[in-house]
Enzyme design. Structure first.
Site, mmCIF file in Angstrom:
data_model
loop_
_atom_site.group_PDB
_atom_site.id
_atom_site.type_symbol
_atom_site.label_atom_id
_atom_site.label_comp_id
_atom_site.label_asym_id
_atom_site.label_seq_id
_atom_site.Cartn_x
_atom_site.Cartn_y
_atom_site.Cartn_z
ATOM 1 N N SER A 252 16.989 30.041 81.163
ATOM 2 C CA SER A 252 18.228 29.413 81.642
ATOM 3 C C SER A 252 18.524 29.668 83.126
ATOM 4 O O SER A 252 18.954 28.737 83.822
ATOM 5 C CB SER A 252 19.419 29.866 80.797
ATOM 6 O OG SER A 252 19.217 29.481 79.474
ATOM 7 N N LYS A 299 26.987 34.119 69.430
ATOM 8 C CA LYS A 299 27.622 32.795 69.374
ATOM 9 C C LYS A 299 28.830 32.759 68.442
ATOM 10 O O LYS A 299 29.762 32.001 68.665
ATOM 11 C CB LYS A 299 26.600 31.739 68.920
ATOM 12 C CG LYS A 299 25.529 31.453 69.951
ATOM 13 C CD LYS A 299 24.631 30.325 69.496
ATOM 14 C CE LYS A 299 23.419 30.189 70.385
ATOM 15 N NZ LYS A 299 22.582 29.048 70.037
ATOM 16 N N GLY A 363 20.162 28.321 59.055
ATOM 17 C CA GLY A 363 20.758 29.346 59.920
ATOM 18 C C GLY A 363 21.611 28.720 61.017
ATOM 19 O O GLY A 363 22.067 27.578 60.901
ATOM 20 N N GLY A 484 10.880 21.845 70.845
ATOM 21 C CA GLY A 484 12.268 22.147 71.202
ATOM 22 C C GLY A 484 12.582 22.200 72.685
ATOM 23 O O GLY A 484 13.727 22.464 73.068
HETATM 24 P P1 ATR Z 1 19.038 30.934 64.003
HETATM 25 O O1 ATR Z 1 20.415 31.142 64.533
HETATM 26 O O2 ATR Z 1 17.952 31.032 65.028
HETATM 27 O O3 ATR Z 1 18.911 29.690 63.186
HETATM 28 P P2 ATR Z 1 19.350 32.592 61.668
HETATM 29 O O4 ATR Z 1 20.784 32.219 61.569
HETATM 30 O O5 ATR Z 1 18.959 33.982 61.402
HETATM 31 O O6 ATR Z 1 18.764 32.213 63.081
HETATM 32 O O7 ATR Z 1 18.534 31.611 60.677
HETATM 33 C C1 ATR Z 1 17.190 31.685 60.542
HETATM 34 C C2 ATR Z 1 16.701 30.561 59.615
HETATM 35 O O8 ATR Z 1 15.291 30.712 59.521
HETATM 36 C C3 ATR Z 1 17.235 30.681 58.187
HETATM 37 O O9 ATR Z 1 17.253 29.400 57.605
HETATM 38 C C4 ATR Z 1 16.184 31.568 57.541
HETATM 39 O O10 ATR Z 1 16.114 31.456 56.136
HETATM 40 P P3 ATR Z 1 17.043 32.383 55.194
HETATM 41 O O11 ATR Z 1 18.396 31.769 55.205
HETATM 42 O O12 ATR Z 1 16.382 32.337 53.875
HETATM 43 O O13 ATR Z 1 17.014 33.752 55.810
HETATM 44 C C5 ATR Z 1 14.954 30.974 58.154
HETATM 45 N N1 ATR Z 1 13.815 31.892 58.114
HETATM 46 C C6 ATR Z 1 13.628 32.969 58.896
HETATM 47 N N2 ATR Z 1 12.468 33.563 58.582
HETATM 48 C C7 ATR Z 1 11.919 32.833 57.586
HETATM 49 C C8 ATR Z 1 10.730 32.933 56.807
HETATM 50 N N3 ATR Z 1 9.859 33.911 57.041
HETATM 51 N N4 ATR Z 1 10.498 32.008 55.868
HETATM 52 C C9 ATR Z 1 11.358 31.010 55.639
HETATM 53 N N5 ATR Z 1 12.522 30.868 56.314
HETATM 54 C C10 ATR Z 1 12.780 31.754 57.280
#
Ligand code: ATR
Length: 508
Positions: A252, A299, A363, A484
């Site tokens: 950024s 956030k 997430g 992205g």
């Molecule tokens: P962000 O703000 O970057 O979206 P987050 O709120 O922690 O971060 O969300 C991460 C997302 O990635 C969630 O949907 C998470 O799934 P869960 O709700 O089951 O935790 C998903 N995610 C992270 N690691 C994962 C993995 N190894 N396999 C599948 N989903 C994953």
């Protein structure tokens, strides 16, 4: 007030290595600091000739272990080394060191006399590598015993609040004949905003990964001068920034600062690392930051602290942009709008009406994307590892939801017009040498169980690497794919517009 100078700290193993580093950055620096303690033993005895080699005013420093340096041989040996380096002063001052760094407790009168005789200034320094130092004004006054001495205080902050205190205390310092700074990644604002601290100089160093002084939190001179426009910062500069934790890498500052440069705005955008949003917000108010980008994990906390928030912030429950206006702080979310711009640009579609869309993940990022998909009139199904998260997000918008695994392959097929991947899977999963992407596995591809047919439009919010294993698989059967990067760029451009009221054209 005199402008702070840019000093490069040279921590190479040999004098020649130091000269090479200096030459790399020469046009961005005013001074060099030779860190004799980092040199190999056989090179340490040759330092007397360094100012002539460097052809730039040079600081002689032999930093002890206790002060964060590499010198471990005791004070007698250090005194001898200083004596060798300062001996045989030339009438031509450019052949002598211009400055010598003596710590507060290192007072050897013969060395001080030698320094004075040859017109060198003494940097009288105090370091605390473990704890913050307070009562700065008093300490600076106590340190400074003559006009030939520049008092220096450097400490390791524990939190951003320690850095804030430094800025507040520095208001009371009168002239620019001092150096006060907070070290480590938390202290970065004190290096970039040296003008605000009325510092004599700011330290920088080569950005090599095996640097012995990486704990100091320096940035390299080119980044300081070009990206942060250090030499243009003055009392009228508007300060913006980005806060998050750990905020180790962020693109950024390069985007925002380029925007100011192109528009000739007297503004700077700096990293403000903070463990809590409250600390970052307090820092912003104390030093007059007018707007900040907010990233993981602040956030949600940012949303609560704002005086005014847009509807998008309330619905997404996250605020990634804060702006100070006359009647208080405003919270915005540019993740959803940045995504919208990126998706529209990539697909050429004006609306998602009639499209069946899969959102992978539930997430923070998925929340912003679900909001955008709803506004664009798309019909979506949210697929997530934790079903409960998928169902609560889906409920807000009347979307469907499903688990994220082979059992959902049929459902995913139904929602496969556009597949939007929002999880961190595939992030930092770099391709082997000579390949465009790493092979897909259950660990790096969230929909490894889904065979792409070629009709799918696939958007992955991951931008490092450019092609995730999932995108690579989709490309392999000629799907239209997008990573992205554009979303990241657009959300930053919108922040720029919110901060400055001007449109972004830093890419021109
Ligand atoms: P962000 O703000 O970057 O979206 P987050 O709120 O922690 O971060 O969300 C991460 C997302 O990635 C969630 O949907 C998470 O799934 P869960 O709700 O089951 O935790 C998903 N995610 C992270 N690691 C994962 C993995 N190894 N396999 C599948 N989903 C994953």
């Amino acid at each position: 007030m005199d402008r702070p100078k840019v000093c490069i700290t040279l921590a190479g193993k040999s004098l020649q290595e130091d000269i090479d580093i200096l030459n790399k950055y020469r046009k961005f620096v005013n001074l060099a600091e030779l860190r004799v303690d980092c040199l190999k033993d056989e090179e340490r005895t040759l330092v007397r000739k360094f100012p002539q080699m460097a052809k730039i005013p040079t600081i002689l420093t032999i930093r002890r272990n206790v002060d964060g340096g590499q010198f471990s041989e005791g004070e007698a040996n250090r005194t001898i080394l200083f004596a060798k380096a300062l001996a045989f002063g030339s009438d031509d001052k450019t052949k002598n060191f211009a400055y010598v760094d003596f710590e507060e407790d290192f007072r050897v009168s013969s060395l001080q006399d030698a320094a004075f005789v040859y017109g060198m200034k003494i940097i009288r320094s105090v370091h605390n590598m473990e704890n913050p130092i307070t009562n700065i004004k008093q300490k600076i006054e106590n340190l400074s015993t003559s006009e030939y001495e520049i008092p220096k205080i450097a400490f390791m902050p524990h939190t951003l609040a320690d850095v804030q205190r430094l800025f507040e205390e520095a208001q009371e310092l009168k002239d620019s004949n001092h150096i006060v700074l907070a070290m480590g990644p938390l202290g970065l604002p004190s290096r970039i905003l040296s003008y605000r601290l009325k510092n004599y100089l700011t330290f920088t160093s080569d950005s090599s990964p095996d640097s012995k002084i990486s704990n100091l939190g320096h940035i390299d001179p080119e980044t300081l001068v070009k990206t942060y426009r250090f030499n243009d910062i003055d009392e009228n500069t508007s300060v913006y920034g980005i806060t998050g934790w750990p905020l180790t890498a962020t693109g950024s500052p390069a985007i925002h600062n380029k925007g100011y440069e192109v528009k000739n705005m007297n503004s700077v955008y700096i990293p403000v690392r903070a463990e809590t949003f409250d600390e970052a917000f307090s820092f912003a108010k104390a030093i007059g930051i007018k707007g900040m980008s907010v990233t993981i994990p602040h956030k949600e906390s940012a949303r609560i602290k704002m005086d005014h928030t847009e509807n998008s912030v309330k619905t997404i429950e996250a605020c990634n942009t804060i702006v100070q206006k006359r009647d208080g702080w405003y919270g915005y979310n540019t993740d959803w709008s940045g995504f919208t711009r990126a998706l529209i640009g990539f697909t050429g579609l004006k609306t998602l009406s009639g499209k069946n869309i899969a959102i992978i993940g539930a997430g923070g990022a998925a929340k912003a994307i679900a909001y955008a998909v709803k506004l664009l009139k798309g019909k979506a199904c949210i697929f997530n590892r934790t079903l409960k998260r998928a169902s609560s997000l889906a409920k807000i918008y009347g979307f469907k939801y499903a688990s994220l695994g082979p059992e959902s392959v049929k459902e995913l097929r139904k929602y496969s017009d556009i597949i939007i991947q929002t999880t961190s899977k595939g992030m930092n999963c770099y391709p082997p040498k000579g390949k465009e992407f790493a092979p897909s596995t259950e660990d790096n591809d969230p929909i490894y169980f889904y065979p792409f047919k070629g009709h799918e439009i696939v958007f992955d919010i991951v931008y490092e690497p450019q092609t995730t294993p999932m995108l690579g698989r989709a490309k392999g059967v000629n799907c239209k794919t997008c990573n992205g990067q554009t979303m990241l760029d657009y959300q930053a451009y919108e922040q720029f517009e919110l901060f400055t009221g001007a449109s972004y054209n830093g890419t021109n």
